[in-house]
Design a protein around this motif. Structure first.
Motif, PDB file in Angstrom:
ATOM      1  N   ARG A 197       0.831  -1.209   0.000  1.00  0.00           N
ATOM      2  CA  ARG A 197       0.000   0.000   0.000  1.00  0.00           C
ATOM      3  C   ARG A 197       0.864   1.257   0.000  1.00  0.00           C
ATOM      4  O   ARG A 197       0.603   2.192  -0.756  1.00  0.00           O
ATOM      5  CB  ARG A 197      -0.929  -0.035   1.214  1.00  0.00           C
ATOM      6  CG  ARG A 197      -1.963   1.088   1.270  1.00  0.00           C
ATOM      7  CD  ARG A 197      -3.002   0.972   0.197  1.00  0.00           C
ATOM      8  NE  ARG A 197      -4.217   1.699   0.560  1.00  0.00           N
ATOM      9  CZ  ARG A 197      -4.848   2.541  -0.262  1.00  0.00           C
ATOM     10  NH1 ARG A 197      -4.414   2.741  -1.487  1.00  0.00           N
ATOM     11  NH2 ARG A 197      -5.946   3.156   0.124  1.00  0.00           N
ATOM     12  N   GLY A 203      -5.361  -0.297  -3.251  1.00  0.00           N
ATOM     13  CA  GLY A 203      -6.145  -0.690  -2.080  1.00  0.00           C
ATOM     14  C   GLY A 203      -7.138  -1.791  -2.369  1.00  0.00           C
ATOM     15  O   GLY A 203      -7.808  -2.277  -1.455  1.00  0.00           O
ATOM     16  N   LEU A 204      -7.255  -2.180  -3.623  1.00  0.00           N
ATOM     17  CA  LEU A 204      -8.122  -3.306  -3.960  1.00  0.00           C
ATOM     18  C   LEU A 204      -7.633  -3.977  -5.240  1.00  0.00           C
ATOM     19  O   LEU A 204      -6.853  -3.412  -6.006  1.00  0.00           O
ATOM     20  CB  LEU A 204      -9.588  -2.887  -4.054  1.00  0.00           C
ATOM     21  CG  LEU A 204      -9.944  -1.584  -4.758  1.00  0.00           C
ATOM     22  CD1 LEU A 204      -9.984  -1.782  -6.258  1.00  0.00           C
ATOM     23  CD2 LEU A 204     -11.291  -1.092  -4.276  1.00  0.00           C
ATOM     24  N   THR A 216      -5.863  -9.319  -1.159  1.00  0.00           N
ATOM     25  CA  THR A 216      -4.571  -9.099  -1.792  1.00  0.00           C
ATOM     26  C   THR A 216      -4.015 -10.444  -2.225  1.00  0.00           C
ATOM     27  O   THR A 216      -2.847 -10.587  -2.505  1.00  0.00           O
ATOM     28  CB  THR A 216      -3.625  -8.406  -0.792  1.00  0.00           C
ATOM     29  OG1 THR A 216      -4.354  -7.318  -0.203  1.00  0.00           O
ATOM     30  CG2 THR A 216      -2.394  -7.844  -1.453  1.00  0.00           C
TER      31      THR A 216
ATOM     32  N   GLU B 193      -5.133   1.273   7.672  1.00  0.00           N
ATOM     33  CA  GLU B 193      -5.539  -0.027   7.122  1.00  0.00           C
ATOM     34  C   GLU B 193      -4.807  -1.171   7.821  1.00  0.00           C
ATOM     35  O   GLU B 193      -5.392  -2.233   8.075  1.00  0.00           O
ATOM     36  CB  GLU B 193      -5.296  -0.054   5.612  1.00  0.00           C
ATOM     37  CG  GLU B 193      -6.289   0.838   4.865  1.00  0.00           C
ATOM     38  CD  GLU B 193      -5.986   0.994   3.382  1.00  0.00           C
ATOM     39  OE1 GLU B 193      -4.934   0.519   2.916  1.00  0.00           O
ATOM     40  OE2 GLU B 193      -6.817   1.603   2.682  1.00  0.00           O
ATOM     41  N   LEU B 204     -11.673  -5.981   2.745  1.00  0.00           N
ATOM     42  CA  LEU B 204     -12.416  -5.201   1.748  1.00  0.00           C
ATOM     43  C   LEU B 204     -13.726  -4.713   2.348  1.00  0.00           C
ATOM     44  O   LEU B 204     -14.193  -5.206   3.368  1.00  0.00           O
ATOM     45  CB  LEU B 204     -12.641  -5.990   0.461  1.00  0.00           C
ATOM     46  CG  LEU B 204     -13.042  -7.462   0.544  1.00  0.00           C
ATOM     47  CD1 LEU B 204     -14.520  -7.598   0.786  1.00  0.00           C
ATOM     48  CD2 LEU B 204     -12.667  -8.178  -0.749  1.00  0.00           C
ATOM     49  N   GLU B 213     -16.784   1.530  -5.742  1.00  0.00           N
ATOM     50  CA  GLU B 213     -15.664   0.922  -5.037  1.00  0.00           C
ATOM     51  C   GLU B 213     -15.328   1.742  -3.808  1.00  0.00           C
ATOM     52  O   GLU B 213     -15.378   2.973  -3.840  1.00  0.00           O
ATOM     53  CB  GLU B 213     -14.415   0.894  -5.926  1.00  0.00           C
ATOM     54  CG  GLU B 213     -14.510  -0.055  -7.104  1.00  0.00           C
ATOM     55  CD  GLU B 213     -13.285  -0.016  -7.996  1.00  0.00           C
ATOM     56  OE1 GLU B 213     -12.575   1.013  -7.990  1.00  0.00           O
ATOM     57  OE2 GLU B 213     -13.035  -1.010  -8.693  1.00  0.00           O
ATOM     58  N   THR B 215     -12.163   1.567  -0.826  1.00  0.00           N
ATOM     59  CA  THR B 215     -11.059   0.830  -0.218  1.00  0.00           C
ATOM     60  C   THR B 215     -11.392   0.721   1.259  1.00  0.00           C
ATOM     61  O   THR B 215     -12.104  -0.185   1.678  1.00  0.00           O
ATOM     62  CB  THR B 215      -9.710   1.542  -0.445  1.00  0.00           C
ATOM     63  OG1 THR B 215      -9.838   2.900  -0.021  1.00  0.00           O
ATOM     64  CG2 THR B 215      -9.334   1.509  -1.906  1.00  0.00           C
ATOM     65  N   THR B 216     -10.919   1.651   2.059  1.00  0.00           N
ATOM     66  CA  THR B 216     -11.259   1.633   3.474  1.00  0.00           C
ATOM     67  C   THR B 216     -11.940   2.945   3.815  1.00  0.00           C
ATOM     68  O   THR B 216     -12.078   3.303   4.963  1.00  0.00           O
ATOM     69  CB  THR B 216      -9.976   1.414   4.293  1.00  0.00           C
ATOM     70  OG1 THR B 216      -9.253   0.334   3.697  1.00  0.00           O
ATOM     71  CG2 THR B 216     -10.267   1.079   5.720  1.00  0.00           C
TER      72      THR B 216
END
Lengths: 411, 411
Positions: A197, A203-204, A216, B193, B204, B213, B215-216
């Motif tokens: 990261r 992040g995805l 991941t 994260e 996720l 989408e 991410t976090t």
């Protein structure tokens, strides 16, 4: 404010041209691109809207939001999509050759869209809008056209995948040092994810298949790695519970059991996928031998992979090699939980074309990028294997993966 | 091997019963559940397959893989789904009351499915299979029924969301300490994260909307946070480039600019969503005043949120309060990039029902969990705001978010 990598406009033009050739061959008059990843591929922008690409003529990106970002990013013309109700009229005005008598067939205007990802209710709404009051337009499945174009990568795209390969190699090297008895799979995965990261992973990991999720990758040790799962891969993993029943669990890593580290990352939209096997101490002889067989299979695949070879023949060769080694039941999962492929295309999504599997008889082409992942599953004991990503070149293949091969042995 | 949290079987029975009541009201004879999150909700298992839930009678989970995990996890009967071609015959055999003359209407058997997420091509294939040779069965949209049932949470589900709230609060506390001038947004997000992941975040955040989408969450500072985006939220963010044009960027955090920390995590499948605003030094007066207004709006929302109040009236009250403060143009995005809601349901997905927005006239009910996120955007300068998640109780609402409120000031 911060540097970003942007795809060149002439490259987008080339992609559109290749799609237009396939559309013409398929008797399709235009494509309506709806999915964010496909929009990025064909316009250079992932803003919300629809890209309309006629088989002949100029593509237009109809944008809902953000207009100002789309204008900055898009290599194709941008126009505001004001109202879905007016969309047919807007298209008729902008693309008279498609909707006029010129190209339309006896069946009316045929427009292709990505029915493999577009939700059924949105499809129904768009089909209704496009049909118009004259009902002279049908919306058909164009997902194979899109996937076919996206399968062959440009040198720019290959550079992005190589950047991702470098990031994951650095992250693995940084994280391997923390492996010790009692460390949990989750702790190791969290460290790997942190390392990718901070190096720019978005992040995805994007997937195309319905219900398919990847965090991941799949990191699992011993028996936990060998637990079957719904995931369409050779190793599913125990996971964190019924609400995420795959990949990493809270199991502590033990001595003498294989640690499968199947990880990837996504840099500038492009994905790398690789697997290494690690162990604290040493593997039991039969698992060490199976790991060696996985390396043998990947060596053989490297010899076979070149333009003209079919994807399914590479899978067949791997199956035979596994059988000859007496490991048929363990190859790519165990028993009834085996998956029926050896590898898969990679790019903007992790499940791209081609698939190294029966039924994929088309010859490989230069520019294809794919991951090859021979693995052997031993229920109750673990999974061993290796995965590299490759570029098909004019004369053979070239590894994209940067991590050193070989079993990673932690004292 | 590792403890996992499993939903109780009687709770699944209750969920199915509520769906059956809605099916009966809607004149639907059965639901075919296809999406992995919905499968988990109605069976307790996320294995690959289809759950068939008749309006009257017993639900069956038809599993493709992994059978052995589905048997362990599922609260409803599990049977092997051997062949899609034979699926209609299998359903006829197992559910004679649905396919026999008994419940079928003049239009034939009506089966509902989640057309909001099911890809169009899979929908078409399933519709064909279910219609059978007699063409006496139609597959209609049942997504509103599913979303309606999932909207109201049980005490078990609320407990999962509270666990997620605790994790994100601990992660924020652990990460805030590293904020200093020159730290990039990406470095801060990577640390957050990491902190949620080692505490059990599944890796996720699930969304239901096409192309959406997360991410976090969205972490952005100063001008980068205020950049508009395709993301359907009050703050999009600059992102890492056109291939991920939202949320965290590589911008360095500066003194005196707002740092918007809109983060969540997913524990045992359940999501929390919260926002805090931080600053190194102090905010300019007008931004500090806007932040105070965001807290005022959330206080007012807390007073309004109770069973019987409509979602849209809470949004309307917030709009009025923002306008009264002279901040109408800045509320929930700036100018033409404003989004038209104040909050959204949370649960297994981050974009659940209800939405605090115009058009959502239904009264709130006890058991609803939702995030309320008043924010103000200042182009070129940043975004300030707050977001808490709440449970609607019998008499009002109760915060689920654990992080302390107030501007986070770093010296």
């Amino acid at each position: 404010m911060a540097e970003t990598v942007q795809v060149q406009h002439d490259e987008i033009a080339e992609r559109i041209k290749r799609l237009q050739q396939l559309m013409t061959q398929a008797g399709v008059h235009a494509s309506l691109i709806t999915q964010h990843v496909d929009l990025y591929y064909f316009t250079g922008s992932m803003q919300a809207g629809y890209a309309f690409i006629p088989a002949e003529g100029t593509a237009v990106f109809y944008v809902r939001r953000s207009m100002e970002r789309a204008v900055q990013e898009s290599a194709v013309q941008v126009r505001a999509l004001n109202s879905l109700r007016q969309f047919r009229a807007q298209l008729e005005h902008d693309h008279p050759a498609v909707f006029g008598g010129g190209t339309s067939s006896a069946q009316g205007v045929i427009i292709a869209t990505e029915m493999d990802v577009l939700p059924a209710s949105t499809y129904a709404k768009l089909a209704e809008v496009l049909a118009g009051s004259r009902r002279d337009c049908s919306l058909v499945d164009g997902s194979t056209l899109v996937r076919r174009v996206r399968m062959v990568k440009s040198s720019w795209e290959i550079g992005r995948i190589e950047a991702a390969a470098q990031v994951v190699a650095e992250a693995l090297e940084a994280a391997v040092g923390i492996i010790k008895e009692g460390l949990t799979e989750l702790e190791l995965m969290a460290r790997i994810e942190y390392e990718i990261r901070i190096r720019g992973h978005i992040g995805l990991m994007r997937t195309r298949s319905y219900n398919m999720e990847i965090t991941t990758g799949m990191l699992g040790s011993g028996a936990a790695a060998a637990v079957p799962s719904a995931f369409d891969g050779p190793a599913g993993g125990l996971g964190l519970g019924p609400a995420f029943p795959q990949s990493t669990s809270r199991k502590a890593i033990g001595r003498g059991e294989p640690i499968l580290i199947d990880i990837g990352c996504c840099i500038d939209g492009y994905i790398i996928d690789q697997t290494r096997t690690a162990v604290i101490g040493s593997l039991p002889d039969d698992l060490a031998e199976a790991y060696a067989q996985a390396e043998h299979i990947i060596r053989q695949s490297e010899v076979l992979m070149r333009p003209g070879t079919s994807s399914e023949s590479i899978y067949a060769a791997a199956l035979k090699q596994a059988a000859d080694a007496g490991l048929a039941d363990h190859f790519m999962g165990y028993g009834t939980n085996q998956v029926k492929f050896l590898g898969h295309g990679i790019g903007l999504e992790v499940d791209e074309w081609p698939v190294l599997a029966k039924g994929f008889g088309d010859p490989l082409e230069a520019g294809i990028t794919l991951a090859v992942e021979p693995k052997f599953t031993f229920p109750g004991r673990g999974v061993v294997g290796i995965e590299n990503s490759y570029l098909i070149t004019d004369t053979g293949c070239r590894p994209l993966t940067r991590s050193p091969e070989g079993l990673i042995v932690i004292p």
